[in-house]
Scaffold this motif. Structure first.
Motif, PDB file in Angstrom:
ATOM      1  N   TYR A   1      14.959  11.881  -7.650  1.00 60.10           N
ATOM      2  CA  TYR A   1      15.689  10.793  -8.293  1.00 60.10           C
ATOM      3  C   TYR A   1      16.141   9.774  -7.259  1.00 60.10           C
ATOM      4  N   ILE A   2      16.219   8.521  -7.688  1.00 54.42           N
ATOM      5  CA  ILE A   2      16.702   7.442  -6.831  1.00 54.42           C
ATOM      6  C   ILE A   2      18.225   7.448  -6.830  1.00 54.42           C
ATOM      7  N   GLU A   3      18.806   7.404  -5.630  1.00 55.07           N
ATOM      8  CA  GLU A   3      20.256   7.424  -5.497  1.00 55.07           C
ATOM      9  C   GLU A   3      20.831   6.012  -5.450  1.00 55.07           C
ATOM     10  N   HIS A   4      20.160   5.101  -4.751  1.00 56.48           N
ATOM     11  CA  HIS A   4      20.672   3.748  -4.574  1.00 56.48           C
ATOM     12  C   HIS A   4      19.489   2.824  -4.291  1.00 56.48           C
TER      13      HIS A   4
ATOM     14  N   GLU B   1       0.815  -1.212   0.000  1.00 53.26           N
ATOM     15  CA  GLU B   1       0.000   0.000   0.000  1.00 53.26           C
ATOM     16  C   GLU B   1       0.852   1.266   0.000  1.00 53.26           C
ATOM     17  N   ILE B   2       2.037   1.192   0.612  1.00 49.39           N
ATOM     18  CA  ILE B   2       2.893   2.392   0.671  1.00 49.39           C
ATOM     19  C   ILE B   2       4.015   2.353  -0.356  1.00 49.39           C
ATOM     20  N   ALA B   3       4.178   1.229  -1.064  1.00 50.97           N
ATOM     21  CA  ALA B   3       5.275   1.104  -2.024  1.00 50.97           C
ATOM     22  C   ALA B   3       5.202   2.206  -3.073  1.00 50.97           C
ATOM     23  N   ASN B   4       6.355   2.799  -3.356  1.00 53.13           N
ATOM     24  CA  ASN B   4       6.368   3.929  -4.288  1.00 53.13           C
ATOM     25  C   ASN B   4       7.784   4.088  -4.835  1.00 53.13           C
ATOM     26  N   ASP B   5       7.964   3.776  -6.110  1.00 56.34           N
ATOM     27  CA  ASP B   5       9.261   4.022  -6.735  1.00 56.34           C
ATOM     28  C   ASP B   5       9.174   5.133  -7.774  1.00 56.34           C
ATOM     29  N   ASP B   6       8.120   5.968  -7.672  1.00 56.24           N
ATOM     30  CA  ASP B   6       7.945   7.092  -8.596  1.00 56.24           C
ATOM     31  C   ASP B   6       8.134   8.443  -7.931  1.00 56.24           C
ATOM     32  N   ASP B   7       7.877   8.526  -6.629  1.00 58.54           N
ATOM     33  CA  ASP B   7       7.877   9.819  -5.942  1.00 58.54           C
ATOM     34  C   ASP B   7       8.762   9.766  -4.702  1.00 58.54           C
TER      35      ASP B   7
ATOM     36  N   HIS C   1      16.284  -0.479 -10.393  1.00 62.70           N
ATOM     37  CA  HIS C   1      17.119   0.501 -11.076  1.00 62.70           C
ATOM     38  C   HIS C   1      16.643   1.914 -10.776  1.00 62.70           C
ATOM     39  N   SER C   2      17.454   2.878 -11.170  1.00 63.70           N
ATOM     40  CA  SER C   2      17.047   4.286 -11.156  1.00 63.70           C
ATOM     41  C   SER C   2      16.921   4.768 -12.590  1.00 63.70           C
ATOM     42  N   ASP C   3      16.078   5.755 -12.802  1.00 60.65           N
ATOM     43  CA  ASP C   3      15.941   6.357 -14.129  1.00 60.65           C
ATOM     44  C   ASP C   3      17.000   7.454 -14.317  1.00 60.65           C
ATOM     45  N   ALA C   4      17.175   7.867 -15.557  1.00 60.39           N
ATOM     46  CA  ALA C   4      18.125   8.943 -15.858  1.00 60.39           C
ATOM     47  C   ALA C   4      17.669  10.243 -15.188  1.00 60.39           C
TER      48      ALA C   4
ATOM     49  N   THR D   1      11.741  -4.515  -2.610  1.00 58.62           N
ATOM     50  CA  THR D   1      12.887  -3.688  -2.957  1.00 58.62           C
ATOM     51  C   THR D   1      12.877  -2.415  -2.120  1.00 58.62           C
ATOM     52  N   GLY D   2      14.068  -1.848  -1.914  1.00 55.25           N
ATOM     53  CA  GLY D   2      14.184  -0.606  -1.171  1.00 55.25           C
ATOM     54  C   GLY D   2      15.089   0.362  -1.898  1.00 55.25           C
ATOM     55  N   TYR D   3      14.771   1.656  -1.788  1.00 54.78           N
ATOM     56  CA  TYR D   3      15.545   2.693  -2.452  1.00 54.78           C
ATOM     57  C   TYR D   3      15.823   3.839  -1.480  1.00 54.78           C
TER      58      TYR D   3
END
Length: 737
Positions: free
Chosen positions: A708-711, A284-290, A671-674, A719-721
């Protein structure tokens, strides 16, 4: 990349407007001797003290943004550990048993662990980033490259500097440096720095730290130079860093497990069953966009470090021969009091009576201790009427490390549709020792003013021992394993100097890293633990690089243009990933990497300067399951300088670009985006007052507030970022006397 292309076009098109301006010569020590950056047949990015000030860099991490094909960042879950990759070779593993693939050196002495490699050394004179394997002169664990940190030595004249920085997110930095002057051949420099920050993330949990990413660090350095005679000198340095920080939050990216609320959990500690699926809440809290700035984490506590080092360098000149001794000792201690990687504050319910209790996705604590000693002797000289210059070296290194790192972790078992909680029964409890000895040499023969041939070789012997400690709850005794390796690596470079301003080189170089143990891979589950996977080391990593490069000073010294293309033949690269719920380093088999780099600096008239660089690296593995994408980097800057009645004004604007980065060798989804970051700095310097000079600077980083995602990492069931820092800004005030 449009900003980069524009700057490159300006550099080429605008040089004709310059008037009697030339770029300053940059001196480097990449080949163990002082020489011009343009004469060294190495792909190298060199940052002088002035460069570091212009880009606002205070540590090695900051220069990664401005180096082609380099990625330097802090490790997951730490403010004091770093992850370095150059030309696609590096490791993100902070374990004391896993060697880095880019060597970090402080005043010529190797820092063995990327754990503790981020520390505040004030008064950096230069940072050199050497790209490509450096197996001859710099040694093992440099298959990706090397970073050489060179500090400023005592000047011999009385003086000093006071530097203050105030920024948003409660960021403050104060640094004081005093040069004592010289007496009876003795001179000293004393430096101190204090850094504090509130961090940019908040934790609303009643347990643990409130300010995530916060930091409170003190660093001290004493440097002493003694000119004993006209031919004999001694340089001693002591540095110490004491820090307390709370790591930035790890944000759940996506859940790779069943989110059905009815999936039960079995606690392998007491074999009790629970209901309620924590992965349903995580989904429910997963978010790799924001990028998020508020979290509810019940196990985020401080990380405390103590780092100290001694370095004694002796230099004795005997005619054309210099004999140099570098003796170094370093000590590192770290206490990770609590780290929460599961993104939230979760609850499970007893299957028997519905009683709630905390549920753990991934919590950990840790203690690390490591000390190292190294001794190097170098013999540098010239012969044959200066047609031959050479360096011969003897090197010895040993280290001892101890780590206690228990996990509380839950993994989804798809075969049985059940979550399995390992409550303190996973992690790493071990001691590691290592010893390395090497003999190396390199010689350059000048056939003529135009042609030079450089040959070098290094023979290395390594021995490591791993002891799995009885403290491990899955073991009933200590288990140990000892292994040794040896390797001869070589390098050959042919350089052609077309004239004083343009030269070309072709180079073949080898790199080597000894085998490594995986102490965290003790087999777990129901029944006795299996230590065998941890006691079996991964094979050594080897690479051979073929490189063509060009270095040039054009337009009467107003343009510096350096470029390189390369091909790496890699064997058994050591790559770390989560495999079957366990983080381990394995060999990747055979692979190939191709790439290119370009670096431009140009003066455009009396007031303007532009800088630009770009990097491209693409790896192809024989193992088809390892999918990778080309790695792309770029940076461009425009700087304006002028004198006014108040002082000297410098205005600088930078853009840095990094393409898509993969964080998992086995899962391309992680991964991270450009992204592109914009930075700016406006400086007023040389303001005469109080018998000294003041400098004022307004600065901003990530001005567009890019998210942006750093790591990132795959933890088996999710997954964790960690995300990059938002827009920051501040004011620097410095006084120099």
């Amino acid at each position: 990349m449009n900003t980069l292309k524009t700057a490159l076009a300006l550099a080429v098109a605008g040089v004709s407007v310059a008037a009697n301006a030339q770029l300053e010569e940059v001196i480097v020590t990449a080949q163990k001797k002082s020489e011009s950056l343009q004469d060294a047949p190495i792909a190298i990015s060199a940052f002088t003290a002035e460069n570091l000030e212009q880009i606002g860099a205070t540590s090695a991490v900051d220069v990664g943004e401005y180096t082609p094909n380099a990625w330097i960042t802090r490790s997951l879950g730490s403010s004091y550990n770093i992850r370095v990759s150059i030309r696609g070779i590096g490791t993100a593993e902070p374990s004391l048993a896993v060697d880095p693939k880019v060597g970090v050196y402080l005043d010529g002495a190797y820092i063995a662990r990327n754990a503790g490699a981020v520390f505040d050394v004030v008064d950096l004179e230069r940072v050199e980033v050497l790209r490509g394997p450096q197996g001859t002169l710099w040694g093992k664990n440099t298959t990706g490259g090397a970073i050489n940190l060179v500090t400023q030595q005592p000047s011999g004249e009385f003086g000093g500097k006071v530097d203050f920085t105030v920024g948003n997110f409660g960021s403050n930095r104060a640094a004081v440096t005093v040069d004592t002057g010289e007496a009876a051949g003795l001179a000293a420099k004393i430096s101190y720095v204090k850094k504090v920050s509130d961090g940019w993330q908040d934790n609303i949990s009643d347990i643990g730290e409130d300010e995530l990413g916060s930091e409170d660090t003190d660093a001290f350095r004493l440097a002493v130079r003694w000119d004993i005679t006209d031919t004999l000198s001694a340089n001693y340095a002591y540095d110490r860093t004491d820090g307390e920080a709370t790591a930035p939050a790890t944000q759940v990216g996506f859940v790779d497990a069943s989110t059905d609320p009815s999936v039960p959990t079995i606690d392998l500690g007491d074999f009790s069953f629970y209901g309620g699926n924590l992965y349903a809440g995580m989904a429910e809290i997963a978010n790799d966009d924001d990028r998020l700035d508020k979290f509810d984490l019940d196990n985020m506590k401080s990380e405390e470090v103590e780092i100290s080092g001694h370095n004694l360098t002796l230099s004795w000149m005997l005619g054309d021969l210099e004999i140099k001794s570098i003796t170094a000792y370093r000590d590192y201690e770290s206490d990770q009091n609590g780290l929460d990687l599961d993104g939230g504050n979760w609850v499970k319910f007893s299957a028997a009576d519905g009683t709630p209790s905390p549920a753990t996705g991934f919590h950990t604590v840790g203690e690390k201790e490591q000390d190292q000693f190294s001794q190097e002797f170098q013999f540098l000289g010239t012969a044959l009427d200066d047609r031959l210059d050479y360096v011969v070296g003897l090197y010895y290194f040993d280290e001892e490390g101890r780590e206690i790192n228990p996990w509380q972790a839950t993994f989804y078992n798809a075969a049985n549709n059940i979550n399995t909680l390992f409550n303190g029964n996973m992690g790493a409890w071990y001691e590691i020792t290592g010893e390395s000895q090497a003999l190396y040499g390199q010689a350059t023969y000048h056939f003529s003013e135009a042609w030079r041939l450089t040959l070098g070789a290094r023979y290395t012997e390594d021995e490591k021992e791993l002891i799995l400690l009885e403290e491990d709850p899955g073991l009933d005794q200590d288990y140990s394993s000892k292994e040794d390796w040896s390797k001869t690596t070589g390098a050959a470079t042919l350089a052609y100097f077309m004239n004083d301003d343009v030269n070309f080189y072709g180079k073949v170089a080898q790199g080597y890293a000894a085998g490594i143990y995986n102490p965290g891979t003790v087999g777990r589950g129901v029944g006795p633990a299996n230590p065998e996977p941890a006691l079996t080391p991964a094979d050594p990593e080897e690479t051979t690089s073929y490189e063509l490069g060009a270095k040039s000073q054009l337009a009467d010294g107003m343009v510096r243009l350096n470029a390189a293309v390369y091909y790496n033949d890699n064997e058994n690269l050591q790559q770390t990933d989560f495999v079957d719920g366990v983080r381990r380093t394995i060999n990747s088999g055979e692979s190939e990497t191709i790439g290119a780099e370009i670096d431009v600096t140009a003066l455009l008239g009396e007031h303007w300067m532009v800088t630009a660089n770009a990097g491209y690296s693409d790896s192809d593995y024989d193992d088809s399951s390892r999918e990778t994408e080309a790695f792309k980097t770029g940076a461009a800057g425009v700087q304006y300088d002028t004198d006014t009645n108040l002082g000297h004004v410098t205005a600088r604007f930078d853009a840095t670009y990094m393409g898509k980065v993969g964080f998992s060798a086995s899962d391309p989804r992680v991964h991270s985006d450009a992204r592109t970051l914009f930075n700016a700095r406006l400086t007023l310097s040389e303001v005469e007052a109080l018998d000294g000079q003041f400098r004022f600077a307004l600065w901003g980083k990530n001005l567009a507030d890019e998210e942006y995602i750093e790591h990132g990492a795959n933890y088996g069931s999710f997954t964790g970022y960690t995300w990059g820092t938002p827009r920051t800004y501040g004011l620097d005030v410095a006084y120099e006397f």
